[in-house]
Design a protein around this motif. Structure first.
Motif, PDB file in Angstrom:
ATOM      1  N   ILE A   1      -7.728   3.835   9.033  1.00  0.00           N
ATOM      2  CA  ILE A   1      -9.068   4.143   8.552  1.00  0.00           C
ATOM      3  C   ILE A   1      -9.898   2.876   8.675  1.00  0.00           C
ATOM      4  CG2 ILE A   1     -10.463   4.954   6.615  1.00  0.00           C
ATOM      5  CD1 ILE A   1      -7.993   6.358   5.524  1.00  0.00           C
TER       6      ILE A   1
ATOM      7  N   LYS B   1     -13.520   3.511   2.230  1.00  0.00           N
ATOM      8  CA  LYS B   1     -12.180   3.601   2.837  1.00  0.00           C
ATOM      9  C   LYS B   1     -11.073   3.539   1.786  1.00  0.00           C
ATOM     10  CE  LYS B   1     -12.582  -0.136   5.260  1.00  0.00           C
ATOM     11  NZ  LYS B   1     -13.861  -0.597   4.660  1.00  0.00           N
TER      12      LYS B   1
ATOM     13  N   VAL C   1      -5.661   1.478   5.672  1.00  0.00           N
ATOM     14  CA  VAL C   1      -7.017   0.961   5.773  1.00  0.00           C
ATOM     15  C   VAL C   1      -6.932  -0.424   6.391  1.00  0.00           C
ATOM     16  CG1 VAL C   1      -8.992   0.090   4.460  1.00  0.00           C
ATOM     17  CG2 VAL C   1      -7.940   2.273   3.833  1.00  0.00           C
TER      18      VAL C   1
END
Length: 270
Positions: free
Chosen positions: A33, A41, A195
């Protein structure tokens, strides 16, 4: 689908961070992400881990509504590795990793042989055996991240959620950690959602990228589809060039940002 968010909204009080998010994660996916600071995020990732409640919508884990699942049942399927975490200074690596077995034990249960085997396996997978009796505070930044990863692996999860795992690490330790995560994905069949701030790590170590801006998913697909100059410009407001580099016979996409001053002036004018 092993993990699925359907029309979820997430916020703090009356302030919504993300609204009407749909995200489907298949078994053995490895997803990054990406998006600018403050885009939502990490908030999305924490909601997927059931660390933040959703204000609307549902999240399903292995076909079950995650909000109605028993906490231990969730922990046996899904592990979350935070960006950073504070632990008591007298805690050894092995003691930390052993905490990953809590979902499998009652409050008064003794540590079983299966628990010991799981801890040993997690230490071996992360190359932390030689550090297992060392204090957490005596570890380097890279070693601490591997210890946290071993803690997550001791849960024997099917899904691993990583929140900016390379933060605070130098370039060598960043690469070592990303290679390790990629190897665990390949060898264990783990589903990984992470992330990442480093766009080139996201392009190299994922098979799918989810781009987030202002609490919305603006692109979702394979690396070639999402990792484009147009999308990077949209996300971060910088001009950039995407290059293809060949390393040991494998092609990797690399982003080179440039022209910040020009773009920044245009951005602030508008």
């Amino acid at each position: 689908m092993i993990l699925e968010a359907e029309h979820i909204s997430i916020g703090y009080g009356s302030h919504l961070i993300a609204k009407d998010i749909n995200l489907s994660v298949e078994k053995s996916d490895i997803i990054s992400i990406i998006g600018p600071n403050g885009s939502g995020k990490s908030t999305m990732l924490k909601a997927l881990a059931r660390l933040l409640p959703v204000t609307s919508g549902r999240i399903h884990l292995a076909g079950n509504d995650i909000q109605t699942m028993d906490e231990k049942a969730v922990a046996k399927l899904l592990a979350f590795m935070p960006q950073s975490a504070d632990f008591p200074g007298d805690l050894t690596v092995r003691e930390l990793v052993s905490m990953g077995r809590m979902p499998y034990r009652g409050f008064f249960d003794e540590f079983s042989e299966l628990d010991s085997q799981a801890v040993n396996r997690a230490l071996e997978l992360t190359n932390m055996v030689k550090y297992q009796y060392r204090s957490i505070l005596a570890l380097s930044g890279g070693e601490r991240q591997r210890a946290r990863l071993a803690l997550a692996l001791a849960q024997e999860p099917q899904v691993l959620l990583l929140d900016e795992p390379t933060t605070y690490l130098d370039i060598r330790h960043q690469l070592e950690l990303m290679v390790l995560v990629n190897r665990l994905h390949d060898e264990l069949g783990l589903t990984v959602v992470m992330v990442l701030h480093d766009l080139n790590h996201a392009a190299r170590f994922s098979n799918r990228i989810v781009a987030v801006k202002d609490g919305q998913i603006v692109a979702d697909g394979c690396v070639d589809e999402v990792f484009t100059e147009e999308n990077i410009r949209l996300l971060y407001g910088v001009e950039n060039t995407i290059l293809t580099l060949n390393e040991a016979g494998e092609d990797h996409l690399v982003c080179l940002p440039h022209g910040l001053e020009k773009v920044a002036k245009a951005y602030y004018v508008h």
